[in-house]
Design a protein around this motif. Structure first.
Motif, PDB file in Angstrom:
ATOM      1  N   MET A 157      11.048  17.438  -6.472  1.00 19.67           N
ATOM      2  CA  MET A 157      10.490  16.835  -5.253  1.00 19.67           C
ATOM      3  C   MET A 157      10.869  17.653  -4.023  1.00 19.67           C
ATOM      4  O   MET A 157      10.034  17.922  -3.157  1.00 19.67           O
ATOM      5  N   LEU A 158      12.142  18.038  -3.939  1.00 21.67           N
ATOM      6  CA  LEU A 158      12.632  18.770  -2.770  1.00 21.67           C
ATOM      7  C   LEU A 158      11.923  20.111  -2.621  1.00 21.67           C
ATOM      8  O   LEU A 158      11.753  20.608  -1.512  1.00 21.67           O
ATOM      9  N   VAL A 159      11.513  20.695  -3.749  1.00 26.85           N
ATOM     10  CA  VAL A 159      10.799  21.969  -3.662  1.00 26.85           C
ATOM     11  C   VAL A 159       9.316  21.727  -3.425  1.00 26.85           C
ATOM     12  O   VAL A 159       8.703  22.348  -2.566  1.00 26.85           O
ATOM     13  N   ALA A 160       8.753  20.780  -4.184  1.00 27.20           N
ATOM     14  CA  ALA A 160       7.295  20.650  -4.206  1.00 27.20           C
ATOM     15  C   ALA A 160       6.727  20.157  -2.874  1.00 27.20           C
ATOM     16  O   ALA A 160       5.722  20.683  -2.403  1.00 27.20           O
ATOM     17  N   VAL A 161       7.353  19.156  -2.261  1.00 24.76           N
ATOM     18  CA  VAL A 161       6.749  18.581  -1.053  1.00 24.76           C
ATOM     19  C   VAL A 161       6.694  19.599   0.091  1.00 24.76           C
ATOM     20  O   VAL A 161       5.614  19.860   0.627  1.00 24.76           O
ATOM     21  N   PRO A 162       7.829  20.227   0.459  1.00 30.95           N
ATOM     22  CA  PRO A 162       7.723  21.213   1.542  1.00 30.95           C
ATOM     23  C   PRO A 162       6.795  22.368   1.202  1.00 30.95           C
ATOM     24  O   PRO A 162       5.968  22.771   2.038  1.00 30.95           O
ATOM     25  N   VAL A 163       6.861  22.882  -0.020  1.00 34.23           N
ATOM     26  CA  VAL A 163       6.007  24.017  -0.381  1.00 34.23           C
ATOM     27  C   VAL A 163       4.537  23.608  -0.301  1.00 34.23           C
ATOM     28  O   VAL A 163       3.705  24.313   0.270  1.00 34.23           O
ATOM     29  N   GLY A 164       4.216  22.438  -0.851  1.00 37.25           N
ATOM     30  CA  GLY A 164       2.830  21.982  -0.833  1.00 37.25           C
ATOM     31  C   GLY A 164       2.317  21.784   0.586  1.00 37.25           C
ATOM     32  O   GLY A 164       1.206  22.194   0.919  1.00 37.25           O
ATOM     33  N   VAL A 165       3.140  21.180   1.441  1.00 42.78           N
ATOM     34  CA  VAL A 165       2.722  20.924   2.822  1.00 42.78           C
ATOM     35  C   VAL A 165       2.505  22.245   3.556  1.00 42.78           C
ATOM     36  O   VAL A 165       1.475  22.453   4.203  1.00 42.78           O
ATOM     37  N   VAL A 166       3.459  23.143   3.427  1.00 41.27           N
ATOM     38  CA  VAL A 166       3.343  24.428   4.141  1.00 41.27           C
ATOM     39  C   VAL A 166       2.119  25.193   3.644  1.00 41.27           C
ATOM     40  O   VAL A 166       1.345  25.728   4.452  1.00 41.27           O
ATOM     41  N   MET A 167       1.907  25.202   2.322  1.00 42.91           N
ATOM     42  CA  MET A 167       0.749  25.935   1.800  1.00 42.91           C
ATOM     43  C   MET A 167      -0.554  25.295   2.274  1.00 42.91           C
ATOM     44  O   MET A 167      -1.521  25.997   2.562  1.00 42.91           O
ATOM     45  N   ALA A 168      -0.586  23.968   2.352  1.00 47.46           N
ATOM     46  CA  ALA A 168      -1.801  23.294   2.820  1.00 47.46           C
ATOM     47  C   ALA A 168      -2.100  23.694   4.255  1.00 47.46           C
ATOM     48  O   ALA A 168      -3.223  24.043   4.605  1.00 47.46           O
ATOM     49  N   VAL A 169      -1.068  23.661   5.108  1.00 43.50           N
ATOM     50  CA  VAL A 169      -1.292  23.965   6.519  1.00 43.50           C
ATOM     51  C   VAL A 169      -1.701  25.432   6.682  1.00 43.50           C
ATOM     52  O   VAL A 169      -2.596  25.755   7.462  1.00 43.50           O
ATOM     53  N   LEU A 170      -1.065  26.303   5.895  1.00 39.47           N
ATOM     54  CA  LEU A 170      -1.370  27.732   6.039  1.00 39.47           C
ATOM     55  C   LEU A 170      -2.757  28.083   5.527  1.00 39.47           C
ATOM     56  O   LEU A 170      -3.423  28.951   6.079  1.00 39.47           O
ATOM     57  N   THR A 171      -3.192  27.417   4.443  1.00 34.96           N
ATOM     58  CA  THR A 171      -4.416  27.885   3.780  1.00 34.96           C
ATOM     59  C   THR A 171      -5.602  26.969   4.010  1.00 34.96           C
ATOM     60  O   THR A 171      -6.619  27.125   3.358  1.00 34.96           O
TER      61      THR A 171
ATOM     62  N   ARG B 226      -6.813  33.565   2.234  1.00 36.01           N
ATOM     63  CA  ARG B 226      -7.291  33.474   0.856  1.00 36.01           C
ATOM     64  C   ARG B 226      -6.285  34.034  -0.136  1.00 36.01           C
ATOM     65  O   ARG B 226      -6.106  33.527  -1.228  1.00 36.01           O
ATOM     66  N   ARG B 227      -5.667  35.127   0.242  1.00 37.25           N
ATOM     67  CA  ARG B 227      -4.789  35.803  -0.709  1.00 37.25           C
ATOM     68  C   ARG B 227      -3.540  34.967  -0.988  1.00 37.25           C
ATOM     69  O   ARG B 227      -3.125  34.837  -2.132  1.00 37.25           O
ATOM     70  N   ALA B 228      -2.973  34.396   0.074  1.00 36.28           N
ATOM     71  CA  ALA B 228      -1.794  33.538  -0.122  1.00 36.28           C
ATOM     72  C   ALA B 228      -2.170  32.364  -1.015  1.00 36.28           C
ATOM     73  O   ALA B 228      -1.402  31.964  -1.893  1.00 36.28           O
ATOM     74  N   GLU B 229      -3.376  31.826  -0.811  1.00 32.19           N
ATOM     75  CA  GLU B 229      -3.811  30.689  -1.612  1.00 32.19           C
ATOM     76  C   GLU B 229      -3.918  31.066  -3.089  1.00 32.19           C
ATOM     77  O   GLU B 229      -3.421  30.361  -3.970  1.00 32.19           O
ATOM     78  N   LEU B 230      -4.541  32.225  -3.339  1.00 39.93           N
ATOM     79  CA  LEU B 230      -4.693  32.672  -4.728  1.00 39.93           C
ATOM     80  C   LEU B 230      -3.337  32.896  -5.383  1.00 39.93           C
ATOM     81  O   LEU B 230      -3.118  32.490  -6.521  1.00 39.93           O
TER      82      LEU B 230
ATOM     83  N   ARG C 239     -18.347  32.420   1.350  1.00 37.48           N
ATOM     84  CA  ARG C 239     -18.214  32.278   2.791  1.00 37.48           C
ATOM     85  C   ARG C 239     -18.554  33.610   3.448  1.00 37.48           C
ATOM     86  O   ARG C 239     -18.274  34.664   2.912  1.00 37.48           O
ATOM     87  N   THR C 240     -19.150  33.526   4.587  1.00 35.05           N
ATOM     88  CA  THR C 240     -19.478  34.762   5.278  1.00 35.05           C
ATOM     89  C   THR C 240     -18.661  34.886   6.547  1.00 35.05           C
ATOM     90  O   THR C 240     -18.169  33.906   7.083  1.00 35.05           O
ATOM     91  N   ALA C 241     -18.529  36.104   6.982  1.00 40.21           N
ATOM     92  CA  ALA C 241     -17.847  36.329   8.253  1.00 40.21           C
ATOM     93  C   ALA C 241     -18.747  35.834   9.373  1.00 40.21           C
ATOM     94  O   ALA C 241     -19.957  35.705   9.216  1.00 40.21           O
TER      95      ALA C 241
END
Lengths: 330, 624
Positions: free
Chosen positions: A128-142, A148-152, B277-279
């Protein structure tokens, strides 16, 4: 659709009634599930094909010993009598005597349960301590197709980590962190260091799955109208994400977290066997192999009760967090 | 071709490639290599990797590489057998409510729900006790343990399909239950079932490996991957590959099933579809212009661009207008005309990846297109710009009580403490005519009715001292009596605070009742601007006239069909070269279709963008 509460003055807290209904309904479900569990574990020994005691003692055991052991286990009584004795025994905290060790089952379980519980709880907390912060940060970032690359990278890593079963992870971790580098002990329960590998092996998979769920939930919540309202109030991004989005994302996360916790409880069986952890998991396997049915019965019962309690706690937590969905139902 | 679609994806290619490899090894491995896997080499007991033995040998000197390959067949066969048991039982249990009638069905559904709550491994152990240790017992145990999950899935799918018309029709036509199930229901749930079965086979493979690893599955002298891992674990110090190699095989085979399942899901359209998606292309140069003096809001050439599937969508294509202090301006137009986008852009609420550009967008003296100090801008907008959104049901946060949601504004921007902010929230709720505001402030949004929520939303805007209220379709989702209450409240609030109003609506009559001036939008542009009082009589643009004519009034002849605007609104990604309304305009000619008419102001300050608009409003008087 929930409508406005009728404006009756003097009649306070119209919520008490639904809460009572919820408590009754949930307790009812818990009791019924408990009954199913208890009955199933009682029937287990009777469903074993052939003579369970003969199977446990081996083909060479003398017939009178088998008969004596059967009488001791109460297997000669009529079924309803055995069932009643089993239930009364449970009420007094008795679960019979182990066939092989001749020790009371309750004693063996009480001795081994803390090690298993410590493992499961620390693994759950860590994931839980790892998943919640990581998930939230990744959601906000991506969100909205940014980065796209960070998401992949995140999705790929979490899919792979989530797909590897805990006992394989355990073996891999032993190889990397114990055999290769001698950082942590290879097996046993001795000090904090011995917790690291089993807890990691149990927590990595759930953490990966859960963080992906947290991210997806957060993404959905961030598109909600009330988040736009929060932005229209010109709150800081931190407050929007933590105070407005997170509580709404956490309900689904909690539901799945509860499921993960109950599968964590079961997952301890395998991981305990890798690390020779002196918990219930190692004893259930050896007692299945040794056909020590009373011990198996008791252990299955304890695992099952653990799972049911976790499910109930999760439901209650959900009701407190989101009164509308839980209280409103039914 | 679906098969082609599966193979075209990298995931599908990898998954099916792996799966084919695994199946080939399973089919031919024991035939080709059984001898090499069982031959005992006493010179190399527990040896490490060498040229003879690629990943070493076990304690009898047998070659581990070939043992892992040969173990493929047993591992896969057992996994598939257990999966088959799960599926057959799951389908039977899942379809039971349909076959066995409602009462039996309910009992089965209930039992399945109880069983699903227990983790799979626990069920496996339970059944392993009953069926005993060994490969057959383990297959039965894993299969039975997987059944409740499949039953739940199958039940959901069957329930979904059996409500469809063709199933009902078949039933009414007297087709038997089993025939309905096999002819009409199962074929329609086959796709998700196959996808789930493929993925389930992967996880069954893993749990089987786990069971053998525990010593409860395959027994010596037979061996599967789990058994090999179990044997290798004891020697992990001397010979780690003996434990790691079979583990790797388990993971690869598991991935083969899972990836194939994912790819099938993608091809069947069950999973999400990747979008292209397009630019957004290059930003067009903006020239800075001066705001209209005396205006609380001044917008010059506002453009909003959204990323589209194939090309960027220009939702707002150059909108210029101003709102004077205390003035009420309405924006009307059909859905997709860009009016809501305009409102959101003005409120600085449009986020990446959409792009907002303007020569200037000045609200209360601050140009929002120019980056400024975020802290002071938040405070400025948070206290002097109030926004009322369309749907009051979804615009409040369901997780927080109403009072704190209002109080938050004062705590964030006016430095009030919790208690003082809450007191102000209660006061504001009272100001928007919510009865018992103290009690209401402690309630959750779901305990409020739609009209009350919209009033609370207006109250939220009143936490500061608004100079402009942006109301985006504030009454659309409310019923008529509540509508007029909310509109009356808006009017009252404006009287008390002197705030200006930007009212977005598709309802011409609401706008004429409430506003001083009207902007008519079509296809992301303003096509006409005129005093609200003149909307019904002095409109010059054919679109405005059509909008007005489409509103029924007391004199509308109810025996004739209601007036509609012919044609459909333009598709935002495909804006024509000439006048966007030309395709629907009764007056349009070739000139209209070739040249986009500019928005021109007359002496009175009214504006219209139409080649055919008569210079004098008197001549274009409409007889509707």
């Amino acid at each position: 659709m929930p409508t406005a509460v009728p404006p009756v003055r003097g009649l306070r807290i119209p919520g008490a009634h639904p809460w009572l209904r919820f408590a009754l309904r949930r307790t009812g479900r818990l009791l019924v599930s408990l009954w199913v569990l208890v009955t199933a574990s009682f029937l287990m020994i009777h469903l074993v094909p052939g003579d369970p005691v003969r199977a446990a003692l081996g083909l060479t055991a003398p017939a009178d010993l088998v008969l004596a052991r059967k009488r001791e286990l109460g297997l000669l009584d009529p079924l309803w009598r055995q069932y009643a004795d089993f239930l009364t025994g449970l009420f007094h905290g008795e679960m019979g005597v182990s066939i092989s060790s001749r020790l009371p089952v309750a004693e063996t379980i009480a001795q081994r349960l803390p090690a298993t519980a410590a493992l499961a709880v620390s693994a759950f907390l860590l994931s839980m301590l790892v998943a919640v912060p990581v998930g939230v940060v990744m959601a906000v970032l991506t969100r909205r197709g940014r980065r796209r690359r960070a998401e992949l990278a995140f999705t790929g890593t979490s899919v792979v980590l989530g797909a590897i079963p805990d006992f394989l992870l355990a073996v891999g971790l032993v190889y990397l962190l114990a055999v290769q580098t001698n950082l942590f002990p290879v097996a046993g329960r001795d000090g904090l260091g011995s917790y690291v590998l089993p807890v990691l092996a149990l927590a990595i998979g759930p953490a990966a799955v859960l963080s992906r769920i947290v991210r997806v939930e957060m993404l959905a919540v961030l598109e909600a109208d009330y988040i736009r309202t929060a932005r229209a109030k010109r709150l800081t991004a931190l407050r929007i994400h933590l105070a407005h989005a997170l509580p709404n994302a956490v309900t689904a996360t909690l539901t799945l977290g509860g499921l993960l916790l109950s599968s964590l409880v079961a997952g301890t069986v395998l991981v305990e066997n890798v690390f020779a952890w002196p918990g219930l998991g190692s004893s259930i396997v050896s007692s299945i192999v040794a056909k020590d049915y009373p011990l198996v019965q008791g252990t299955v019962l304890v695992y099952g009760v653990g799972v049911l309690l976790i499910n109930t706690v999760v439901d209650v937590a959900l009701a407190l967090l989101d009164p509308r969905s839980t209280i409103g139902e039914g | 071709m679906r098969a082609a679609r599966v193979l075209l994806r990298p995931v599908g290619l990898a998954g099916i490639g792996l799966l084919v490899l695994v199946v080939l090894v399973a089919a031919f491995g024991p035939i080709l290599w059984d001898g090499r896997a069982t031959v005992v080499d006493t010179d190399h007991l527990l040896a490490g990797p060498s040229a003879d033995h690629w990943i070493g040998t076990d304690n009898l000197g047998r070659d581990l590489f070939f043992r892992v390959l040969v173990a493929t067949r047993l591992s896969i066969v057992l996994a598939l057998a257990a999966t088959a048991i799960s599926i057959v039982l799951g389908v039977v249990l899942g379809a039971a409510p349909m076959l066995a009638g409602r009462r039996v069905g309910r009992v089965i559904t209930w039992a399945v729900n109880v069983l699903v709550a227990f983790p799979g491994l626990l069920l496996v152990l339970f059944f392993a006790v009953i069926f005993g240790v060994g490969a057959r017992g383990a297959a039965l145990a894993v299969g039975l343990a997987g059944a409740p999950g499949f039953a739940r899935l199958c039940h959901t799918l069957v329930a979904g399909v059996s409500e469809r018309d063709y199933v009902a029709a078949a039933r009414i036509a007297g087709v038997g239950r089993f025939r309905v199930l096999f002819r009409h229901v199962l074929p329609n749930v086959a796709e998700p079932l196959i996808v789930n079965a493929t993925m389930a086979a992967g996880s069954v493979l893993l749990s089987f490996a786990g069971l053998s690893f525990l010593g409860l599955g395959v027994q010596a002298p037979s061996y599967d991957w789990g058994r090999l891992m179990q044997d290798g674990l004891n020697g992990i110090y001397i010979h780690p590959l003996a434990a790691l190699a079979p583990g790797l095989a388990v993971i690869l085979a598991g991935l083969a099933f899972n990836l194939t399942g994912e790819a099938l899901a993608g091809a069947f359209g069950i999973g999400d579809v990747a979008t292209v998606r397009t630019a957004l292309g290059q930003a067009t140069a903006t020239e800075l212009t001066a705001p209209v003096p005396g205006a609380v809001l001044s917008v010059d050439d506002l453009r909003v661009t959204l990323p589209g599937v194939h090309q960027p969508v220009h939702a707002v294509r150059g909108v210029t207008f101003a709102i004077k202090d205390g003035e009420a301006v309405g924006v009307v137009g059909e859905s997709g005309s860009g009016k809501s986008m305009t409102a959101l852009a003005v409120a600085d609420l449009i986020e990446q990846p959409a792009r907002v550009e303007a020569n200037h967008l000045v609200f209360a003296g601050e140009d929002l297109t120019v980056p400024g100090d975020p802290e002071s801008r938040r405070k400025h907008l948070g206290t002097s710009l109030a926004i009322v959104f369309q749907d009051p049901m979804t615009s409040f946060n369901p997780a927080h009580r109403i009072g704190p949601q209002l109080a938050e504004v004062s705590r964030a921007h006016q430095g009030l403490r919790r208690r003082a902010a809450l007191a102000r929230a209660v006061d504001r709720l009272r100001a928007v005519r919510i009865r018992e505001p103290e009690r209401r402030a402690r309630q959750y949004p779901f305990q409020f009715s739609g009209g009350m929520r919209q009033r609370a939303m207006i109250g939220m805007g009143l936490m500061g001292t608004p100079r402009l209220i942006i109301a985006d379709e504030p009454t659309t989702s409310l019923d008529v009596t509540v509508q007029s209450q909310v509109l009356a409240l808006l009017a009252e609030v404006r009287r008390d605070t002197g705030a200006a109003l930007l009212l977005i609506s598709h309802d011409v009559s609401v706008v004429t009742d409430v506003c001083d001036r009207v902007l008519v939008m079509y296809a992301g542009r303003i096509v006409e601007e005129l005093p609200a009082a003149d909307l019904r009589t002095l409109a010059r643009h054919p679109y405005t006239k059509a909008l007005v004519a489409a509103v029924p009034d007391m004199e509308t002849d109810l025996d004739r069909p209601l007036a509609v605007i012919p044609g459909v609104p333009i598709d935002p990604p495909h804006v024509p070269i000439g006048c966007a309304f030309a395709a629907r305009c009764p007056l349009a000619d070739d000139h209209c279709r070739a040249v986009d008419p500019p928005l021109l102001a007359d002496a009175a300050g009214n504006r219209v963008a139409c080649h055919k608009a008569a210079p004098h409003s008197v001549t274009s008087k409409v007889t509707a």
